[in-house]
Design a protein around this motif. Structure first.
Motif, PDB file in Angstrom:
ATOM      1  N   LEU A 160     -56.819  14.406  44.068  1.00  0.00           N
ATOM      2  CA  LEU A 160     -55.675  14.989  44.710  1.00  0.00           C
ATOM      3  C   LEU A 160     -54.818  15.617  43.242  1.00  0.00           C
ATOM      4  O   LEU A 160     -54.624  16.608  43.184  1.00  0.00           O
ATOM      5  CB  LEU A 160     -54.721  14.216  45.463  1.00  0.00           C
ATOM      6  CG  LEU A 160     -53.489  15.164  45.842  1.00  0.00           C
ATOM      7  CD1 LEU A 160     -53.606  16.213  46.859  1.00  0.00           C
ATOM      8  CD2 LEU A 160     -52.607  13.925  46.543  1.00  0.00           C
ATOM      9  N   ASP A 161     -54.965  14.686  42.319  1.00  0.00           N
ATOM     10  CA  ASP A 161     -54.349  15.023  41.084  1.00  0.00           C
ATOM     11  C   ASP A 161     -54.985  15.959  40.368  1.00  0.00           C
ATOM     12  O   ASP A 161     -54.454  17.124  39.940  1.00  0.00           O
ATOM     13  CB  ASP A 161     -54.122  13.990  40.035  1.00  0.00           C
ATOM     14  CG  ASP A 161     -53.271  12.709  40.779  1.00  0.00           C
ATOM     15  OD1 ASP A 161     -52.382  13.132  41.343  1.00  0.00           O
ATOM     16  OD2 ASP A 161     -53.299  11.640  40.139  1.00  0.00           O
ATOM     17  N   ASN A 162     -56.401  16.149  40.503  1.00  0.00           N
ATOM     18  CA  ASN A 162     -57.155  16.930  39.850  1.00  0.00           C
ATOM     19  C   ASN A 162     -56.900  18.418  40.432  1.00  0.00           C
ATOM     20  O   ASN A 162     -56.721  19.621  39.813  1.00  0.00           O
ATOM     21  CB  ASN A 162     -58.660  16.652  39.811  1.00  0.00           C
ATOM     22  CG  ASN A 162     -59.091  15.445  38.891  1.00  0.00           C
ATOM     23  OD1 ASN A 162     -58.117  15.440  37.919  1.00  0.00           O
ATOM     24  ND2 ASN A 162     -59.985  14.713  39.364  1.00  0.00           N
ATOM     25  N   LEU A 202     -56.567  21.957  50.213  1.00  0.00           N
ATOM     26  CA  LEU A 202     -56.579  20.579  50.133  1.00  0.00           C
ATOM     27  C   LEU A 202     -57.590  19.997  51.037  1.00  0.00           C
ATOM     28  O   LEU A 202     -58.526  19.047  50.753  1.00  0.00           O
ATOM     29  CB  LEU A 202     -55.117  19.767  50.118  1.00  0.00           C
ATOM     30  CG  LEU A 202     -54.351  19.897  48.828  1.00  0.00           C
ATOM     31  CD1 LEU A 202     -52.927  19.290  48.817  1.00  0.00           C
ATOM     32  CD2 LEU A 202     -54.939  19.644  47.548  1.00  0.00           C
ATOM     33  N   ARG A 203     -57.363  20.292  52.273  1.00  0.00           N
ATOM     34  CA  ARG A 203     -58.102  19.872  53.373  1.00  0.00           C
ATOM     35  C   ARG A 203     -59.900  20.142  53.073  1.00  0.00           C
ATOM     36  O   ARG A 203     -60.481  19.396  53.150  1.00  0.00           O
ATOM     37  CB  ARG A 203     -57.745  20.424  54.610  1.00  0.00           C
ATOM     38  CG  ARG A 203     -58.410  19.872  55.651  1.00  0.00           C
ATOM     39  CD  ARG A 203     -58.084  20.180  57.067  1.00  0.00           C
ATOM     40  NE  ARG A 203     -56.623  20.251  57.480  1.00  0.00           N
ATOM     41  CZ  ARG A 203     -55.858  21.036  57.350  1.00  0.00           C
ATOM     42  NH1 ARG A 203     -56.174  22.146  57.187  1.00  0.00           N
ATOM     43  NH2 ARG A 203     -54.495  20.604  58.011  1.00  0.00           N
ATOM     44  N   GLU A 204     -59.832  21.470  52.751  1.00  0.00           N
ATOM     45  CA  GLU A 204     -61.415  21.782  52.314  1.00  0.00           C
ATOM     46  C   GLU A 204     -61.928  21.188  51.375  1.00  0.00           C
ATOM     47  O   GLU A 204     -63.239  20.681  51.203  1.00  0.00           O
ATOM     48  CB  GLU A 204     -61.283  23.307  52.287  1.00  0.00           C
ATOM     49  CG  GLU A 204     -62.598  23.730  51.878  1.00  0.00           C
ATOM     50  CD  GLU A 204     -62.748  25.508  51.555  1.00  0.00           C
ATOM     51  OE1 GLU A 204     -63.620  26.019  50.862  1.00  0.00           O
ATOM     52  OE2 GLU A 204     -61.825  26.108  51.829  1.00  0.00           O
ATOM     53  N   ASN A 205     -61.201  21.166  50.039  1.00  0.00           N
ATOM     54  CA  ASN A 205     -61.708  20.444  48.985  1.00  0.00           C
ATOM     55  C   ASN A 205     -61.799  18.929  48.985  1.00  0.00           C
ATOM     56  O   ASN A 205     -62.631  18.364  48.425  1.00  0.00           O
ATOM     57  CB  ASN A 205     -60.855  20.788  47.632  1.00  0.00           C
ATOM     58  CG  ASN A 205     -61.298  22.299  47.380  1.00  0.00           C
ATOM     59  OD1 ASN A 205     -62.065  22.613  46.442  1.00  0.00           O
ATOM     60  ND2 ASN A 205     -60.335  23.265  47.916  1.00  0.00           N
ATOM     61  N   LEU A 206     -60.872  18.185  49.657  1.00  0.00           N
ATOM     62  CA  LEU A 206     -61.081  16.747  49.664  1.00  0.00           C
ATOM     63  C   LEU A 206     -62.073  16.441  50.569  1.00  0.00           C
ATOM     64  O   LEU A 206     -62.953  15.498  50.313  1.00  0.00           O
ATOM     65  CB  LEU A 206     -59.679  16.324  50.349  1.00  0.00           C
ATOM     66  CG  LEU A 206     -58.397  16.223  49.257  1.00  0.00           C
ATOM     67  CD1 LEU A 206     -57.141  15.829  49.796  1.00  0.00           C
ATOM     68  CD2 LEU A 206     -58.752  15.226  48.296  1.00  0.00           C
TER      69      LEU A 206
END
Length: 336
Positions: free
Chosen positions: A263-265, A311-315
């Motif tokens: 998440l930080d990245n 965020l949802r897609e990348n996580l």
């Protein structure tokens, strides 16, 4: 009579030219935008107003006027009433344009601007209706037969108002609700709301209805009474700043600290994030999955929506590539 008309026309034409010459000088030297706009918008109505005044004064002073002069006098009186009302309405419109420039709603911190715009738009509509009502009433009162029965009309106004009140309860309730929205302001222009399960923003606030622009560009036309009588969500009641949530459902084997690091990245140098809030928490567990809640902040609701989708897609992609075994699964234990 003709001589007095000529003198009157010359006098008021001189005043008219003096006013607009002064406005043009001010536009060229000081407040260019404001006075150029005033010259453009008010040139015709002010000219018509001065022309009517210049024509009516000699006719009024000419006591022994014939029927033609009486009819012309009445026509000019009615013209002055409606032109003056026209000038007031245009002035209110110009003031709204001034407010749009002075208090912009397309900036990040627009809470005060949205409050001012909401109050003025409803106030403008109320005053516009009153101006038109009194203009029509004043024009009708120039006719002697109507003026003679005016007293009886006012005497019967109480009974008429009761009858109209019963027959138009919903309309009156909607108007009162519109005034309540302007004063209490549970919603403002550009507020992000959820109405009847639909997510959107307030596009227009009128006396009897509110237009909600839904995220897919549809428009919901909602009665003003809805926002007085029903529960709804207002995401920008105090400010445009908003928190967005992303829920992930994973296996118990997921390393939560690794998710926090990812998440930080993802948020580093991300223009969608306002750098105020970022949290990863385990908010629930069941016999099958563990619920992760990612909480992030953004400057406004549309930006928050884009950030949540990103965020949802990348996580999910991060978990698929690095911890595929941590995806939700069902366990079946077979005992021999």
């Amino acid at each position: 009579m003709l001589l007095s008309l000529t003198y009157s026309l010359l006098i008021f034409l001189s005043i008219y030219l003096l006013i607009f010459f002064t406005a043009r000088v001010l536009a060229n030297n000081f407040y260019e935008t404001i006075f150029r706009e005033l010259i453009t918008k008010f040139k015709l109505p002010v000219f018509l107003l001065f022309l009517n005044i210049a024509l009516i004064i000699p006719l009024i002073l000419h006591k022994k006027s014939k029927f033609l002069y009486s009819a012309l006098t009445q026509f000019l009186e009615i013209s002055i009433i409606f032109i003056f009302s026209w000038i007031i309405i245009k002035s209110m419109h110009q003031f709204r344009l001034y407010l749009a420039q002075k208090h912009r709603i397309d900036v990040e911190d627009n809470l005060k601007a949205r409050k001012i715009h909401t109050q003025y738009r409803i106030l403008e509509r109320v005053i516009r209706i009153l101006i038109l009502f009194f203009a029509v009433a004043a024009a009708l009162m120039t006719f002697k037969p109507i003026r003679s029965i005016g007293v009886s009309l006012f005497a019967s106004a109480g009974v008429a108002s009761i009858i109209i009140g019963f027959s138009a309860q919903k309309i009156i309730a909607s108007i009162i609700a519109g005034i309540q929205l302007a004063i209490a302001q549970p919603i403002r222009v550009n507020d992000v709301v959820i109405v009847d399960g639909e997510w959107g923003s307030i596009e227009e606030i009128n006396l009897t209805y509110v237009v909600v622009k839904v995220w897919d560009r549809r428009r919901l036309v909602v009665p003003t009474t809805y926002f007085i009588d029903n529960i709804f969500q207002n995401w920008t009641r105090k400010s445009s700043f908003i928190l967005g949530t992303v829920f992930l459902y994973t296996d118990y084997s997921i390393p939560v600290d690794e998710v926090r690091e990812e998440l930080d990245n993802l948020l580093q140098d991300n223009k969608l994030w306002d750098k105020k809030v970022k949290v990863v928490q385990v908010t629930d567990t069941t016999e099958k999955v563990m619920e992760l809640r990612i909480l992030v902040s953004a400057k406004d609701s549309p930006t928050s929506w884009e950030l949540r989708v990103f965020l949802r897609e990348n996580l999910i992609k991060f978990i698929q590539q690095n911890y595929p075994e941590a995806l939700p699964k069902s366990r079946v234990e077979i005992k021999k």
